[in-house]
Motif scaffolding. Structure first.
Motif, mmCIF file in Angstrom:
data_model
loop_
_atom_site.group_PDB
_atom_site.id
_atom_site.type_symbol
_atom_site.label_atom_id
_atom_site.label_comp_id
_atom_site.label_asym_id
_atom_site.label_seq_id
_atom_site.Cartn_x
_atom_site.Cartn_y
_atom_site.Cartn_z
ATOM 1 N N GLU A 55 36.590 35.569 35.962
ATOM 2 C CA GLU A 55 37.323 35.893 34.745
ATOM 3 C C GLU A 55 38.421 34.860 34.478
ATOM 4 O O GLU A 55 38.907 34.192 35.394
ATOM 5 C CB GLU A 55 37.951 37.284 34.862
ATOM 6 N N SER A 56 38.802 34.741 33.206
ATOM 7 C CA SER A 56 39.871 33.806 32.850
ATOM 8 C C SER A 56 41.196 34.220 33.483
ATOM 9 O O SER A 56 42.013 33.378 33.851
ATOM 10 C CB SER A 56 40.016 33.728 31.326
ATOM 11 N N GLU A 57 41.434 35.522 33.571
ATOM 12 C CA GLU A 57 42.565 36.049 34.317
ATOM 13 C C GLU A 57 42.010 36.746 35.550
ATOM 14 O O GLU A 57 41.436 37.830 35.453
ATOM 15 C CB GLU A 57 43.384 37.026 33.463
ATOM 16 N N PRO A 58 42.162 36.139 36.722
ATOM 17 C CA PRO A 58 41.470 36.649 37.921
ATOM 18 C C PRO A 58 41.952 38.008 38.409
ATOM 19 O O PRO A 58 41.259 38.659 39.189
ATOM 20 C CB PRO A 58 41.755 35.563 38.970
ATOM 21 N N THR A 59 43.133 38.451 38.004
ATOM 22 C CA THR A 59 43.613 39.775 38.382
ATOM 23 C C THR A 59 43.816 40.608 37.120
ATOM 24 O O THR A 59 43.891 40.080 36.010
ATOM 25 C CB THR A 59 44.936 39.681 39.165
ATOM 26 N N PHE A 60 43.923 41.926 37.285
ATOM 27 C CA PHE A 60 44.027 42.804 36.123
ATOM 28 C C PHE A 60 44.773 44.077 36.506
ATOM 29 O O PHE A 60 45.063 44.337 37.675
ATOM 30 C CB PHE A 60 42.631 43.148 35.579
ATOM 31 N N HIS B 130 53.672 35.798 49.352
ATOM 32 C CA HIS B 130 53.355 35.326 48.004
ATOM 33 C C HIS B 130 52.152 34.395 48.111
ATOM 34 O O HIS B 130 52.232 33.330 48.720
ATOM 35 C CB HIS B 130 54.557 34.595 47.403
ATOM 36 N N VAL B 131 51.048 34.807 47.513
ATOM 37 C CA VAL B 131 49.777 34.105 47.703
ATOM 38 C C VAL B 131 49.139 33.817 46.338
ATOM 39 O O VAL B 131 49.075 34.713 45.489
ATOM 40 C CB VAL B 131 48.803 34.940 48.564
ATOM 41 N N PRO B 132 48.630 32.593 46.101
ATOM 42 C CA PRO B 132 47.908 32.307 44.858
ATOM 43 C C PRO B 132 46.668 33.190 44.742
ATOM 44 O O PRO B 132 46.010 33.491 45.741
ATOM 45 C CB PRO B 132 47.542 30.824 44.994
ATOM 46 N N SER B 133 46.337 33.592 43.524
ATOM 47 C CA SER B 133 45.174 34.464 43.328
ATOM 48 C C SER B 133 43.886 33.807 43.801
ATOM 49 O O SER B 133 42.949 34.497 44.224
ATOM 50 C CB SER B 133 45.054 34.846 41.846
ATOM 51 N N SER B 134 43.837 32.477 43.773
ATOM 52 C CA SER B 134 42.634 31.765 44.219
ATOM 53 C C SER B 134 42.378 31.938 45.711
ATOM 54 O O SER B 134 41.265 31.693 46.189
ATOM 55 C CB SER B 134 42.748 30.271 43.895
ATOM 56 N N GLU B 135 43.405 32.370 46.466
ATOM 57 C CA GLU B 135 43.270 32.530 47.915
ATOM 58 C C GLU B 135 43.020 33.982 48.322
ATOM 59 O O GLU B 135 42.944 34.287 49.507
ATOM 60 C CB GLU B 135 44.544 32.027 48.613
ATOM 61 N N LEU B 136 42.903 34.872 47.338
ATOM 62 C CA LEU B 136 42.795 36.299 47.651
ATOM 63 C C LEU B 136 41.373 36.824 47.504
ATOM 64 O O LEU B 136 41.168 37.992 47.195
ATOM 65 C CB LEU B 136 43.731 37.101 46.734
ATOM 66 N N GLY B 137 40.387 35.974 47.750
ATOM 67 C CA GLY B 137 38.996 36.379 47.594
ATOM 68 C C GLY B 137 38.447 37.122 48.797
ATOM 69 O O GLY B 137 39.181 37.616 49.665
ATOM 70 N N GLU B 138 37.121 37.177 48.872
ATOM 71 C CA GLU B 138 36.449 37.964 49.903
ATOM 72 C C GLU B 138 36.673 37.435 51.309
ATOM 73 O O GLU B 138 36.537 38.174 52.283
ATOM 74 C CB GLU B 138 34.955 38.033 49.607
ATOM 75 N N SER B 139 37.013 36.155 51.450
ATOM 76 C CA SER B 139 37.220 35.612 52.793
ATOM 77 C C SER B 139 38.345 36.338 53.519
ATOM 78 O O SER B 139 38.293 36.526 54.736
ATOM 79 C CB SER B 139 37.522 34.106 52.717
ATOM 80 N N MET B 140 39.360 36.766 52.784
ATOM 81 C CA MET B 140 40.450 37.503 53.408
ATOM 82 C C MET B 140 40.018 38.911 53.766
ATOM 83 O O MET B 140 40.381 39.447 54.825
ATOM 84 C CB MET B 140 41.666 37.545 52.465
ATOM 85 N N TRP B 141 39.210 39.536 52.918
ATOM 86 C CA TRP B 141 38.866 40.942 53.107
ATOM 87 C C TRP B 141 37.771 41.157 54.138
ATOM 88 O O TRP B 141 37.460 42.308 54.472
ATOM 89 C CB TRP B 141 38.484 41.565 51.767
ATOM 90 N N ARG B 142 37.197 40.097 54.660
ATOM 91 C CA ARG B 142 36.219 40.266 55.751
ATOM 92 C C ARG B 142 36.890 40.827 56.998
ATOM 93 O O ARG B 142 36.232 41.435 57.842
ATOM 94 C CB ARG B 142 35.552 38.923 56.073
#
Length: 305
Positions: A274-279, A80-92
Motif C-alpha cells: 500500500e502507498s501508506e504501509p500502516t493504517f 522507534h522503527v521505520p515501517s519498512s522494518e516492521l514486516g514478517e521477518s520480525m513477527w517470525r
C-alpha cells in the motif's frame, strides 16, 4: 541550659529528617504519567487509578522509589522503527496465537498487532554485537535476528503493578488539536472528533494460578479532552480523582498470563504493497511525527520481571 539547647537542636534535626523522608518517599515518577491519586485528610482507601498528567509528551526512563512486595514488576521499553522494518521477518519470532483469535482479529482490523516474543537461549556467538548482559536483551536479539536497523530505545521503565489497582500506560504522545479517530468494532466503523487523543493501556495485575505466574488485564482506551477532577466516595473515605475523558475500546480487551521473562510486543500492522504501509490506530496513534521522512512508528515491549 546547654543541655536544653542541645536537646532542642536534636529534636529539630529529627523533625526535618522526617519531613524530607516523607516527601521524597511517596513520589513515583513525578515527571511522568504515573503517580498516586490525592487523598482527603483522614482517608485510608487506596486509589483504583493512577493520577496522570494532562499529556505525556515523551517516554523518559525513571527509577522507582518504592515497590510493594506483592506487586508485579513490568519493564516497559519503546523503540522507534521505520515501517519498512516492521514486516514478517520480525513477527517470525513472535507468537500471536497465545491470545484468542477473535481478539487478535479486532486488533488487526484496527491496524494493531500483538503477540508474545518467543524466548530463545543465547547462542555462543554474540548476535547483537554488545558486551556483557546487554546481549541477553530479548528485544536486541529480536532486532538482530530480523536484521532490523535502527530501533533506538526511548527509555526503559520498571513499573510496579499492584494487585487489583488500575495503572495507565500511554503508548505514544497525545496528538495535538482535535482529531477524528476511527475505530472498527463488531457493529461497524465509528468515528469521533476528540481533543488531543492519546492511546493508552489500562492495566490491572494479579498473581496467576501457577507459581511465579502473573495475569495482567489489558484494556486499551483513548483518553481525550481536558483534565478534570471529581470526588469519589466510599464507605470509608472520600478521595479526589483527576483524569481525562476515556473512550474504552472493549473489543480489544485481553488477558495476558505470563511467567517472569515473558515479553509482550505491540506494533502497527504493516501492508508493504500500500502507498501508506500502516493504517487505523496503528498509523494515527503510533506514528512518530518527529521522523516522518522514514515513516518511523513506536513499538512497545512489555516484559514481566
Amino acid at each position: 541550659m546547654k543541655s536544653s539547647t542541645f536537646e532542642m537542636q536534636f529534636l529539630g534535626l529529627i523533625a526535618v529528617w522526617f519531613i524530607v523522608s516523607a516527601g521524597s518517599g511517596c513520589s513515583i515518577w513525578s515527571s511522568g504519567a504515573w503517580s498516586e491519586s490525592a487523598f482527603l485528610p483522614g482517608s485510608s482507601e487506596p486509589s483504583d487509578e493512577a493520577d496522570q498528567q494532562p499529556i505525556a509528551a515523551t517516554h523518559n526512563s525513571s527509577t522507582l522509589t518504592h515497590q510493594s512486595r506483592d506487586s508485579v514488576s513490568l519493564a516497559v521499553e519503546f523503540r522507534h522503527v521505520p515501517s519498512s522494518e516492521l514486516g514478517e521477518s520480525m513477527w517470525r519470532s513472535i507468537d500471536e496465537t497465545v491470545f484468542d483469535a477473535r481478539v487478535r482479529q479486532a486488533w488487526l482490523t484496527n491496524g494493531l498487532r500483538i503477540g508474545v516474543l518467543n524466548q530463545t537461549e543465547t547462542a555462543g556467538a554474540n548476535p547483537t554485537g554488545l558486551d556483557g548482559d546487554a546481549q541477553l536483551d530479548p528485544v536486541n536479539e529480536l532486532f538482530a535476528g530480523a536484521k532490523i536497523l535502527g530501533g533506538q530505545p526511548d527509555g526503559r521503565k520498571v513499573i510496579p503493578l499492584r494487585p487489583t489497582r488500575r495503572h495507565e500506560l500511554p503508548l505514544a504522545p497525545a496528538l495535538g488539536d482535535t482529531e477524528t479517530v476511527l475505530f472498527q468494532d463488531t457493529g461497524g466503523l465509528m468515528g469521533r472528533d476528540l481533543d488531543a487523543p492519546q492511546l493508552l493501556l489500562a492495566l490491572t495485575a494479579e498473581k496467576g494460578p501457577r507459581h511465579g505466574q502473573s495475569k495482567i488485564q489489558i484494556r486499551p482506551e483513548i483518553q481525550h479532552g481536558a483534565v478534570h477532577q471529581k470526588f469519589i466516595s466510599s464507605d470509608t473515605a472520600v478521595r479526589i480523582q483527576a483524569g481525562r475523558d476515556r473512550w474504552e475500546l472493549s473489543e480489544l480487551n485481553l488477558t495476558w498470563a505470563a511467567q517472569p521473562g515473558a515479553t509482550l510486543v505491540i506494533a502497527p500492522v504493516v501492508q508493504p504493497s500500500e502507498s501508506e504501509p500502516t493504517f487505523g490506530l496503528g498509523r494515527q496513534m503510533l506514528r512518530d511525527t518527529d521522523h516522518l521522512v522514514d515513516d518511523q512508528h513506536i513499538v512497545a515491549f512489555l516484559q514481566i520481571e
